[in-house]
Design a protein around this motif. Structure first.
Motif, PDB file in Angstrom:
ATOM      1  N   GLN A 222       0.739  -1.145   0.151  1.00  0.00           N
ATOM      2  CA  GLN A 222      -0.111  -0.084   0.001  1.00  0.00           C
ATOM      3  C   GLN A 222       1.029   1.221   0.017  1.00  0.00           C
ATOM      4  N   VAL A 223       1.877   1.137   0.490  1.00  0.00           N
ATOM      5  CA  VAL A 223       2.870   2.367   0.616  1.00  0.00           C
ATOM      6  C   VAL A 223       3.161   2.891  -0.892  1.00  0.00           C
ATOM      7  N   GLU A 224       2.861   4.166  -1.253  1.00  0.00           N
ATOM      8  CA  GLU A 224       3.080   4.825  -2.528  1.00  0.00           C
ATOM      9  C   GLU A 224       4.251   5.331  -2.590  1.00  0.00           C
ATOM     10  N   GLY A 225       4.867   5.511  -3.627  1.00  0.00           N
ATOM     11  CA  GLY A 225       6.286   6.162  -4.050  1.00  0.00           C
ATOM     12  C   GLY A 225       7.162   5.602  -3.492  1.00  0.00           C
ATOM     13  N   ALA A 226       7.372   4.325  -3.288  1.00  0.00           N
ATOM     14  CA  ALA A 226       8.560   3.227  -2.828  1.00  0.00           C
ATOM     15  C   ALA A 226       8.346   2.052  -3.676  1.00  0.00           C
ATOM     16  N   GLY A 227       9.318   1.434  -3.788  1.00  0.00           N
ATOM     17  CA  GLY A 227       9.369   0.054  -4.441  1.00  0.00           C
ATOM     18  C   GLY A 227       8.896  -0.093  -5.807  1.00  0.00           C
ATOM     19  N   LYS A 228       9.328  -1.074  -6.568  1.00  0.00           N
ATOM     20  CA  LYS A 228       8.866  -1.373  -7.823  1.00  0.00           C
ATOM     21  C   LYS A 228       8.593  -2.770  -8.330  1.00  0.00           C
ATOM     22  N   THR A 229       7.984  -2.913  -9.076  1.00  0.00           N
ATOM     23  CA  THR A 229       7.777  -4.136  -9.711  1.00  0.00           C
ATOM     24  C   THR A 229       8.482  -4.519 -10.907  1.00  0.00           C
ATOM     25  N   ASN A 247       7.270  -3.552   5.975  1.00  0.00           N
ATOM     26  CA  ASN A 247       6.047  -3.764   5.443  1.00  0.00           C
ATOM     27  C   ASN A 247       4.997  -2.607   5.679  1.00  0.00           C
ATOM     28  N   ASP A 248       3.726  -2.689   5.090  1.00  0.00           N
ATOM     29  CA  ASP A 248       3.012  -1.618   5.235  1.00  0.00           C
ATOM     30  C   ASP A 248       2.640  -1.155   6.575  1.00  0.00           C
ATOM     31  N   GLU A 249       2.708  -2.130   7.543  1.00  0.00           N
ATOM     32  CA  GLU A 249       2.169  -1.837   9.034  1.00  0.00           C
ATOM     33  C   GLU A 249       3.263  -1.099   9.503  1.00  0.00           C
ATOM     34  N   LYS A 250       4.622  -1.496   9.241  1.00  0.00           N
ATOM     35  CA  LYS A 250       5.656  -0.687  10.145  1.00  0.00           C
ATOM     36  C   LYS A 250       5.859   0.694   9.489  1.00  0.00           C
ATOM     37  N   ALA A 251       5.760   1.008   8.316  1.00  0.00           N
ATOM     38  CA  ALA A 251       5.842   2.131   7.590  1.00  0.00           C
ATOM     39  C   ALA A 251       4.783   3.382   8.066  1.00  0.00           C
ATOM     40  N   ILE A 252       3.463   2.418   8.012  1.00  0.00           N
ATOM     41  CA  ILE A 252       2.278   3.454   8.516  1.00  0.00           C
ATOM     42  C   ILE A 252       2.379   3.679   9.966  1.00  0.00           C
ATOM     43  N   ARG A 260       2.685  12.247  15.855  1.00  0.00           N
ATOM     44  CA  ARG A 260       2.422  12.525  17.440  1.00  0.00           C
ATOM     45  C   ARG A 260       3.403  12.931  18.309  1.00  0.00           C
ATOM     46  N   GLU A 261       4.784  12.316  17.841  1.00  0.00           N
ATOM     47  CA  GLU A 261       6.122  12.786  18.629  1.00  0.00           C
ATOM     48  C   GLU A 261       6.848  13.694  18.170  1.00  0.00           C
ATOM     49  N   GLU A 262       6.851  14.010  16.943  1.00  0.00           N
ATOM     50  CA  GLU A 262       7.736  14.898  16.390  1.00  0.00           C
ATOM     51  C   GLU A 262       6.774  15.978  15.679  1.00  0.00           C
ATOM     52  N   GLY A 263       5.671  15.906  15.605  1.00  0.00           N
ATOM     53  CA  GLY A 263       4.749  17.024  15.087  1.00  0.00           C
ATOM     54  C   GLY A 263       4.809  16.834  13.288  1.00  0.00           C
ATOM     55  N   LEU A 264       5.461  15.875  12.922  1.00  0.00           N
ATOM     56  CA  LEU A 264       5.695  15.779  11.305  1.00  0.00           C
ATOM     57  C   LEU A 264       4.806  15.018  10.710  1.00  0.00           C
ATOM     58  N   MET A 265       4.140  15.627   9.578  1.00  0.00           N
ATOM     59  CA  MET A 265       3.017  14.906   8.984  1.00  0.00           C
ATOM     60  C   MET A 265       3.769  14.498   7.610  1.00  0.00           C
ATOM     61  N   ALA A 266       4.347  13.072   7.537  1.00  0.00           N
ATOM     62  CA  ALA A 266       4.967  12.533   6.342  1.00  0.00           C
ATOM     63  C   ALA A 266       3.908  11.650   5.806  1.00  0.00           C
ATOM     64  N   GLY A 267       4.300  11.124   4.619  1.00  0.00           N
ATOM     65  CA  GLY A 267       3.712  10.000   3.728  1.00  0.00           C
ATOM     66  C   GLY A 267       4.469   8.660   4.141  1.00  0.00           C
ATOM     67  N   SER A 269       6.018   6.500   2.381  1.00  0.00           N
ATOM     68  CA  SER A 269       7.550   6.180   2.146  1.00  0.00           C
ATOM     69  C   SER A 269       8.363   6.927   3.248  1.00  0.00           C
ATOM     70  N   GLY A 270       8.067   8.090   3.650  1.00  0.00           N
ATOM     71  CA  GLY A 270       8.727   8.661   4.788  1.00  0.00           C
ATOM     72  C   GLY A 270       8.774   7.976   6.230  1.00  0.00           C
ATOM     73  N   GLY A 271       7.599   7.190   6.224  1.00  0.00           N
ATOM     74  CA  GLY A 271       7.563   6.283   7.471  1.00  0.00           C
ATOM     75  C   GLY A 271       8.524   5.022   7.218  1.00  0.00           C
ATOM     76  N   GLY A 272       8.483   4.505   6.066  1.00  0.00           N
ATOM     77  CA  GLY A 272       9.340   3.286   5.870  1.00  0.00           C
ATOM     78  C   GLY A 272      10.971   3.873   5.669  1.00  0.00           C
ATOM     79  N   ASN A 273      11.274   4.980   5.465  1.00  0.00           N
ATOM     80  CA  ASN A 273      12.372   5.551   5.484  1.00  0.00           C
ATOM     81  C   ASN A 273      13.099   5.629   7.092  1.00  0.00           C
ATOM     82  N   VAL A 274      12.068   6.287   7.785  1.00  0.00           N
ATOM     83  CA  VAL A 274      12.530   6.604   9.198  1.00  0.00           C
ATOM     84  C   VAL A 274      12.716   5.013   9.905  1.00  0.00           C
ATOM     85  N   TRP A 275      11.481   4.162   9.648  1.00  0.00           N
ATOM     86  CA  TRP A 275      11.514   2.988  10.409  1.00  0.00           C
ATOM     87  C   TRP A 275      12.865   2.225   9.933  1.00  0.00           C
ATOM     88  N   ALA A 276      13.257   2.179   8.872  1.00  0.00           N
ATOM     89  CA  ALA A 276      14.579   1.838   8.313  1.00  0.00           C
ATOM     90  C   ALA A 276      15.657   2.238   8.949  1.00  0.00           C
TER      91      ALA A 276
END
Length: 321
Positions: A222-229, A247-252, A260-267, A269-276
């Motif tokens: 479901q994550v948009e703008g990341a990964g490719k087929t 996976n989607d759950e970790k990113a979201i 909630r903790e940093e006050g940053l509204m990311a999409g 792919s940003g969630g996936g980046n920060v999780w990694a």
């Protein structure tokens, strides 16, 4: 064609230290806020650069209609920049593209055509072949894509951090960001590691890991703008030191944590980046600095990753307030 002042707003985005995420003293995670670009994503950088090159090479003139395939952000950048130049644009998007992204593209005056996820990328080239007045940006194969990031984002990250960087982490769709930034950083310091954050279901990590059957790893995500087929020529695998899957759950879940903790509204792919980036940071000993990017804004996904109904449908009930 005259230079439009809006384009001067592209780049020079803030770099922030995500202090609530530091896993141990002296190991820091920093993020470049790319959603601060005019259309709310880092894609403004590559489109401005590629269109400029198209004009210089005589491929774009006052009669040109710009055609592109996009999961949404590139399409918004094309539509915005084309409109400021008095040009028309046609954008093909996948059927998983968020409602907000489609609305944003249309608001800049572009024509939007929705196609199935696995085939939407085939249509821009076909459309462009219909007339010499059509110009296909082709972000997935255009060499000016990674070059734009090399010239702008890579330099900014190095300067923002005063060269004090150990690891750069980024997802890849076209691969332009990771390829261009990593090249710039490694030229300045070959010891900097480049890490690919890749959603489960993308072929990039299996390919980088040497899986001959990498195409068999394709699955829906479901994550948009990341990964490719499929593999893209703008992705330089030789410059990547490691790939880490999310996976989607970790990113979201990370998207919600950032809000909630940093006050940053990311999409997503940003969630996936920060999780990694956090997973990499946990392995490291102080002093260490990991840099990543927040490619676009969470405001583009209010109907999805911040929508309780959608979260429930995806099985992410624990993320609902």
């Amino acid at each position: 064609m005259s230079k439009i002042e809006t384009l001067n707003l592209i780049g020079s985005t803030p770099m922030v230290h995500l202090k609530t995420l530091d896993p141990k003293p002296g190991v820091e995670i920093h993020a470049k806020l790319e959603y601060m670009n005019p259309t709310g994503s880092m894609k403004d950088r590559i489109i401005a650069y590629m269109i400029q090159k198209g004009v210089e090479e005589g491929k774009i003139n006052k009669n040109t209609t710009i055609v592109e395939g996009s999961s949404g952000n590139t399409g918004a950048s094309v539509a915005m920049i084309a409109s400021t130049m008095g040009l028309k644009s046609i954008i093909f998007v996948p059927d998983k593209c968020s409602e907000e992204k489609i609305a944003i593209i249309k608001s800049y005056g572009a024509e939007v055509i929705v196609k199935p996820e696995l085939t939407y990328g085939k249509f821009p080239a076909l459309k462009a072949s219909e007339s010499e007045d059509y110009f296909h940006i082709d972000q997935y194969n255009n060499i000016y894509n990674p070059e734009a990031h090399y010239m702008t984002l890579g330099k900014e990250i190095w300067d923002d951090m005063n060269g004090d960087i150990d690891v750069f982490v980024a997802t890849a769709s076209t691969g332009g960001t990771l390829s261009g930034v990593a090249r710039r950083l490694k030229e300045n310091n070959p010891d900097i590691k480049a890490i690919l954050a890749d959603p489960v279901g993308s072929v990039y990590k299996p390919y980088l890991d040497g899986k001959e059957d990498y195409m068999s790893y394709i699955e829906s995500f479901q994550v948009e703008g990341a990964g490719k087929t499929k593999l893209c020529s703008t992705m330089n695998f030789d410059i990547v030191d490691e790939a880490i899957a999310f996976n989607d759950e970790k990113a979201i879940a990370m998207v919600h944590r950032l809000a909630r903790e940093e006050g940053l509204m990311a999409g997503g792919s940003g969630g996936g980046n920060v999780w990694a980036a956090l997973e990499i940071a946990k392995r490291m000993e102080a002093p260490a600095k990991i840099v990543t990017v927040l490619p676009d804004s969470g405001f583009k996904y209010l109907s999805k990753i911040f929508n309780p109904q959608w979260l429930n449908e995806m099985g992410f009930d624990h993320l609902v307030n």
